[in-house]
Design an enzyme around this catalytic site. Structure first.
Site, PDB file in Angstrom:
ATOM      1  CG  ASP A  88      -0.717 -30.372 -84.426  1.00  0.00           C
ATOM      2  OD1 ASP A  88      -1.922 -30.154 -84.881  1.00  0.00           O
ATOM      3  OD2 ASP A  88      -0.728 -31.874 -84.399  1.00  0.00           O
ATOM      4  CG  HIS A  95      -0.078 -28.294 -88.328  1.00  0.00           C
ATOM      5  ND1 HIS A  95      -0.132 -29.722 -88.064  1.00  0.00           N
ATOM      6  CD2 HIS A  95       1.418 -28.116 -88.828  1.00  0.00           C
ATOM      7  CE1 HIS A  95       0.793 -30.136 -88.244  1.00  0.00           C
ATOM      8  NE2 HIS A  95       1.880 -29.319 -88.403  1.00  0.00           N
TER       9      HIS A  95
END
Ligand SMILES: *[C@@H]1O[C@H](CO)[C@@H](O)[C@H](O)[C@H]1NC(C)=O
Ligand SMILES: *[C@@H]1O[C@H](CO)[C@@H](O)[C@H](O)[C@H]1NC(C)=O
Length: 408
Positions: A228, A251
């Site tokens: 993430d 991310h």
């Protein structure tokens, strides 16, 4: 960064005390410094027996005795730990947890950590440092549960500091966290340096370092590979400096997500410089849900970033909605984004839209500045910019060509 000199001063003092405590440890002057070895409290360095109570007892002793400098020492080995909270305030003025070559491992059954918000939580402490060590939260079994769509616990953050001041995390490795790896919540004066984060690129919600409701935070020289956000910057973050960070997979570095709630403190005075993004979903991102909120983002400097095949190198997304259209609020974000600088950003984008500013119609972005931005597409396609409700200016070489509305 107004308080940075104070923070530096504190750091210097800390180093000085560390060397003092080393030289004085042969003398018996317990009022000055003391060492608490978890082995003396019954910890098992083979990882066979549970060491949770030993760590708790070593902390309680180090924290409670009133030394000027207390150290919890963990020798090389593997230590099995359940969720544990290290509570302050302490009588000792400084407490250092030295993990050195030790690995702390979570129990194999993910449910043991899964229901707690944190695995290792420091709460209400001051002048506390954690050095070295590997934290292995054994996340993959929980990720598999989440992937299967079964009913699973949310999972624990591996290492969290809450309501704390003057914190240092140095040379620590976190691997395979169930949820976030490191979280800083309601803290002041935090320095995180030389941290390594490792988890699979598809692991759910495994943000590398999350910061919220905190002031004067430095994150330096760290390498973050996870599923993430590399670093996520939540509401109420002020005076954050991020420098020399390598991200990927993951991310990217994100401010947000914001507008989770209608009443939320803003994010301001953020500097992110000298970062590298390799194969990440995003590079430098600001994201908010499309709903009303009095939150804001102001005074952000993104300087000196290298993109290597990042999908969205530069992005402001005020219609953030990652879990499918049924969960989208479908309103207008009213989070005000202003004074954001992108300077010396270069490299390759994995998609043709290398720069996307999707701002709120209700509260357009203002004061976006781009200076020397050069992003090309890997497969020879020409990169483009996409803008909605984005005001600002482009200076120097800017490619793809800016679509900012220059209204000054
Ligand atoms: C933190 O360290 C400083 C510098 O040594 C000291 O003055 C202060 O009292 C410490 N804070 C606490 C809560 O012990
Ligand atoms: C930027 O980061 C790289 C790698 O972390 C480092 O080698 C280099 O010295 C840094 N440059 C500056 C100007 O800080």
């Amino acid at each position: 960064m107004a308080n940075l000199p104070d923070h530096l001063l504190w750091t210097l003092l800390f180093v000085l005390l560390l060397s003092l405590s080393r030289t004085s440890s042969s003398r018996t002057s317990p009022s000055t410094s003391a060492l608490f070895d978890v082995l003396d409290f019954g910890a098992d360095p083979t990882g066979a027996a549970d060491s949770t109570q030993a760590f708790r007892d070593a902390w309680t002793s180090a924290c409670g005795r009133g030394d000027f400098f207390a150290t919890v020492a963990v020798r090389s080995g593997r230590y099995l730990l359940r969720p544990v909270r290290f509570r302050g305030p302490c009588k000792s003025r400084h407490v250092s947890v030295r993990l050195g070559g030790a690995t702390l491992v979570a129990p194999p059954d993910y449910r043991v950590l899964g229901g707690s918000s944190s695995w290792l939580n420091f709460d209400g402490v001051s002048n506390t440092s954690v050095h070295g060590g590997v934290l292995d939260a054994k996340g993959p079994s929980l990720w598999a549960c989440k992937d299967s769509g079964r009913d699973c616990p949310d999972g624990a953050t591996t290492l969290s500091f809450t309501n704390s001041n003057n914190i240092r995390i140095k040379d620590l490795t976190s691997m395979d966290s169930q949820m976030f790896h490191i979280s800083i919540n309601r803290c002041r004066n935090v320095r995180i340096q030389g941290v390594r984060v490792k988890a699979d690129g598809n692991s759910p919600n495994t943000d590398g370092i999350h910061v919220q409701l905190s002031t004067n935070v430095l994150i330096l020289h760290s390498d973050i590979a996870t599923g993430d956000d590399c670093i996520s910057i939540g509401p109420g973050t002020q005076n954050l400096r991020v420098q020399r960070i390598r991200c990927g997979p993951g991310h990217g570095i994100s401010i947000g997500s914001l507008a989770r709630s209608e009443n939320e403190p803003g994010v301001q005075n953020i500097i992110v410089r000298n970062t590298t993004f390799q194969g990440t979903q995003n590079g430098l991102r600001i994201k908010s849900w499309a709903r009303p909120s009095n939150g804001f983002v102001r005074g952000v400097h993104f300087i000196d970033a290298r993109m290597i095949n990042a999908q969205n190198p530069i992005i402001i997304d005020q219609n953030y909605c990652p879990y499918g259209s049924r969960t989208c609020p479908n309103q207008e974000s009213s989070v005000k984004i202003s004074d954001v600088l992108y300077r010396d950003i270069q490299g390759t984008s994995a998609s043709p839209i290398a720069v996307r500013f999707d701002c709120s119609t209700k509260n357009p972005c203002t004061g976006i500045r781009m200076r020397n931005v050069y992003l090309t597409c890997l497969d020879d396609e020409v990169t483009r910019s996409a803008c909605a409700n984005a005001n600002g200016e482009a200076l120097g070489t800017v490619r793809p060509r800016s679509c900012l509305f220059e209204n000054s």
